[in-house]
Design a protein around this motif. Structure first.
Motif, PDB file in Angstrom:
ATOM      1  N   LEU A  55     -24.399  59.509  72.242  1.00 45.32           N
ATOM      2  CA  LEU A  55     -24.158  60.141  73.464  1.00 45.32           C
ATOM      3  C   LEU A  55     -22.478  60.577  73.525  1.00 45.32           C
ATOM      4  O   LEU A  55     -22.145  61.648  74.335  1.00 45.32           O
ATOM      5  CB  LEU A  55     -24.565  59.105  74.619  1.00 45.32           C
ATOM      6  N   VAL A  56     -21.614  59.766  73.282  1.00 43.53           N
ATOM      7  CA  VAL A  56     -20.346  60.225  73.193  1.00 43.53           C
ATOM      8  C   VAL A  56     -20.136  61.293  72.485  1.00 43.53           C
ATOM      9  O   VAL A  56     -19.338  62.157  72.789  1.00 43.53           O
ATOM     10  CB  VAL A  56     -19.378  59.001  72.682  1.00 43.53           C
ATOM     11  N   THR A  57     -20.588  61.484  71.237  1.00 40.96           N
ATOM     12  CA  THR A  57     -20.389  62.785  70.286  1.00 40.96           C
ATOM     13  C   THR A  57     -21.055  63.897  71.295  1.00 40.96           C
ATOM     14  O   THR A  57     -20.052  64.881  71.054  1.00 40.96           O
ATOM     15  CB  THR A  57     -21.101  62.490  68.873  1.00 40.96           C
ATOM     16  N   ALA A  58     -22.171  63.900  71.707  1.00 36.80           N
ATOM     17  CA  ALA A  58     -22.571  65.179  72.242  1.00 36.80           C
ATOM     18  C   ALA A  58     -21.876  65.329  73.486  1.00 36.80           C
ATOM     19  O   ALA A  58     -21.932  66.410  73.941  1.00 36.80           O
ATOM     20  CB  ALA A  58     -24.219  64.851  72.754  1.00 36.80           C
ATOM     21  N   ALA A  59     -21.498  64.506  74.331  1.00 39.88           N
ATOM     22  CA  ALA A  59     -20.944  64.649  75.436  1.00 39.88           C
ATOM     23  C   ALA A  59     -19.716  65.050  75.309  1.00 39.88           C
ATOM     24  O   ALA A  59     -19.062  66.175  76.027  1.00 39.88           O
ATOM     25  CB  ALA A  59     -20.604  63.290  76.320  1.00 39.88           C
ATOM     26  N   ALA A 101     -25.156  71.757  73.782  1.00 33.79           N
ATOM     27  CA  ALA A 101     -24.611  70.176  73.964  1.00 33.79           C
ATOM     28  C   ALA A 101     -25.269  69.690  74.854  1.00 33.79           C
ATOM     29  O   ALA A 101     -25.668  68.308  74.615  1.00 33.79           O
ATOM     30  CB  ALA A 101     -23.144  70.515  73.983  1.00 33.79           C
ATOM     31  N   TRP A 102     -25.400  70.160  76.006  1.00 33.50           N
ATOM     32  CA  TRP A 102     -26.192  69.286  77.129  1.00 33.50           C
ATOM     33  C   TRP A 102     -27.289  69.023  76.847  1.00 33.50           C
ATOM     34  O   TRP A 102     -27.730  67.910  77.055  1.00 33.50           O
ATOM     35  CB  TRP A 102     -26.056  70.042  78.709  1.00 33.50           C
ATOM     36  N   MET A 103     -28.205  70.063  76.168  1.00 30.59           N
ATOM     37  CA  MET A 103     -29.638  69.727  75.797  1.00 30.59           C
ATOM     38  C   MET A 103     -29.714  68.439  74.656  1.00 30.59           C
ATOM     39  O   MET A 103     -30.971  68.176  74.234  1.00 30.59           O
ATOM     40  CB  MET A 103     -30.276  71.019  75.270  1.00 30.59           C
ATOM     41  N   ILE A 104     -28.552  68.310  73.888  1.00 33.44           N
ATOM     42  CA  ILE A 104     -28.705  67.207  72.910  1.00 33.44           C
ATOM     43  C   ILE A 104     -28.235  65.962  73.695  1.00 33.44           C
ATOM     44  O   ILE A 104     -28.916  64.838  73.514  1.00 33.44           O
ATOM     45  CB  ILE A 104     -27.439  67.661  71.798  1.00 33.44           C
ATOM     46  N   ALA A 105     -27.441  66.061  74.654  1.00 34.35           N
ATOM     47  CA  ALA A 105     -26.768  64.873  75.289  1.00 34.35           C
ATOM     48  C   ALA A 105     -27.962  64.132  76.284  1.00 34.35           C
ATOM     49  O   ALA A 105     -28.266  62.882  76.268  1.00 34.35           O
ATOM     50  CB  ALA A 105     -25.450  65.099  76.067  1.00 34.35           C
ATOM     51  N   SER A 106     -28.790  65.041  77.003  1.00 37.22           N
ATOM     52  CA  SER A 106     -29.696  64.532  77.867  1.00 37.22           C
ATOM     53  C   SER A 106     -30.668  63.742  77.212  1.00 37.22           C
ATOM     54  O   SER A 106     -31.040  62.609  77.605  1.00 37.22           O
ATOM     55  CB  SER A 106     -30.306  65.771  78.783  1.00 37.22           C
ATOM     56  N   PRO A 107     -31.426  64.213  76.158  1.00 37.98           N
ATOM     57  CA  PRO A 107     -32.491  63.221  75.579  1.00 37.98           C
ATOM     58  C   PRO A 107     -32.041  62.174  75.146  1.00 37.98           C
ATOM     59  O   PRO A 107     -32.705  60.985  75.005  1.00 37.98           O
ATOM     60  CB  PRO A 107     -33.004  64.320  74.504  1.00 37.98           C
TER      61      PRO A 107
END
Length: 362
Positions: A55-59, A101-107
């Motif tokens: 999550l830190v990476t995607a955010a 990036a949001w669509m990676i972070a959310s899941p």
């Protein structure tokens, strides 16, 4: 804990009382030994840390793309009409990068939500990241923060950060958007997602999302899961199906253009539910052996129940993905079925916690 989740807990305790009062419903199990066990719950923490790190990476990727969009808007003094006219391709590229990036972070977050939201010491992160309401809509279940924008504006308790960033990026909250009509594909119609976000809101939301993701990672590393944590997470989070199905019912995935819901419109809640249940299956796998010491059949039934609940949701999601549009009435019916399955599973888990002498956090 949200009001809905509190009500779910209350319902479970009422069911347990009914089990205790009904001679035909009592399940006789051996009295648990008071001797402490050495149950290894490290697998829960390892799973959680895998997700917090991701999550830190995607955010951070979301933050980088949001900063790029902010810089573009700043270069034209936040004149969005001029931005769209002079820097259209760069603008679309920056927004698309932020969306990806949001669509990676959310899941990623959904995969750990069952643990975070169900653990009292971590639960505030769930409110602020994914579940909390806006203060003017639901003060009792509102987020804990005000969003301070780079231009000095303050948005008091604007709602959870995934919701803020989603509704800013896709334009479902007019207060978070510029007022410039942006016809991305130049077909003469402004469609869903054809929007120019308010760069100040997007940057502030992304910056705070990164900050909280890092804080969650730090808190998760300091956390040592206990049996009470594991059982509580399951009892709190499994019976949330009606809550999630109601959100799905009110989203664009069911209502289409008629939806006025500002978040959960980009990724179907049906996908979110499966991710949440996947995390809860990890939790249960770590405590299953404990339940097997007093009731192997019950332990197997709970595992099968979780698997069947996830499969039930997966089947609905597969139909949605194949093009079926469910009606709100169908969504309510399916949500009730899922809730019934979840309530039965939760009753079994709560009963086993009682037999084992494990306290559930309130």
């Amino acid at each position: 804990m949200t009001a809905q989740r509190y009500l779910n807990m209350l319902l479970i305790w009422m069911l347990l009382l009914l089990y205790g009062c009904s001679a035909t419903s009592v399940v006789v199990t051996p009295t648990p030994s008071p001797v402490a066990t050495n149950l290894n719950l490290q697998g829960i923490k390892e799973y959680l840390l895998t997700q917090t790190d991701a999550l830190v990476t995607a955010a951070t990727q979301l933050q980088t793309a949001s900063d790029r969009y902010y810089e573009l808007a700043q270069s034209v003094n936040f004149d969005y009409a001029r931005l769209w006219q002079d820097r259209r391709n760069d603008t679309i590229a920056a927004i698309n990068a932020a969306r990806e990036a949001w669509m990676i972070a959310s899941p990623i977050y959904e995969k750990m939500e069952g643990i975070v939201a169900g653990t009292p010491s971590l639960a505030q992160f769930d409110v602020d990241l994914d579940a909390g309401a806006a203060g003017d809509e639901d003060p009792e279940n509102a987020v804990s923060f005000d969003l301070v924008l780079p231009d000095g504006r303050i948005l008091p308790k604007p709602g959870n950060l995934f919701g803020v960033t989603e509704s800013t990026l896709w334009g479902t909250e007019t207060a978070f958007a510029s007022q410039v009509k942006a016809d991305w594909n130049e077909d003469g119609t402004i469609e869903f997602g054809e929007t120019l976000p308010d760069a100040n809101v997007l940057k502030a939301g992304a910056d705070l999302l990164v900050k909280m993701a890092r804080e969650l990672d730090t808190s998760a590393r300091a956390w040592t899961p206990t049996e009470s944590d594991a059982f509580t997470a399951l009892v709190v989070m499994v019976p949330t199906m009606s809550e999630y199905f109601a959100s799905w019912r009110d989203s664009r995935f069911v209502l289409g253009e008629a939806s006025t819901q500002r978040d959960f419109n980009v990724i179907s809640r049906l996908a979110d539910i499966q991710d949440i249940l996947s995390g809860l299956e990890v939790v249960y796998a770590q405590i299953r052996s404990r339940i097997e010491t007093v009731d192997p059949d019950q332990a197997a039934q709970i595992a099968n129940g979780l698997r069947n609940l996830k499969a039930f949701v997966a089947d609905i999601y597969a139909q949605e993905r194949s093009g079926r549009r469910f009606t709100p009435e169908e969504a309510d019916t399916l949500g009730a079925e899922a809730q019934n399955l979840a309530t039965a599973i939760t009753g079994q888990i709560s009963q086993m916690a009682g037999v084992l002498g494990i306290n559930l956090a309130e």
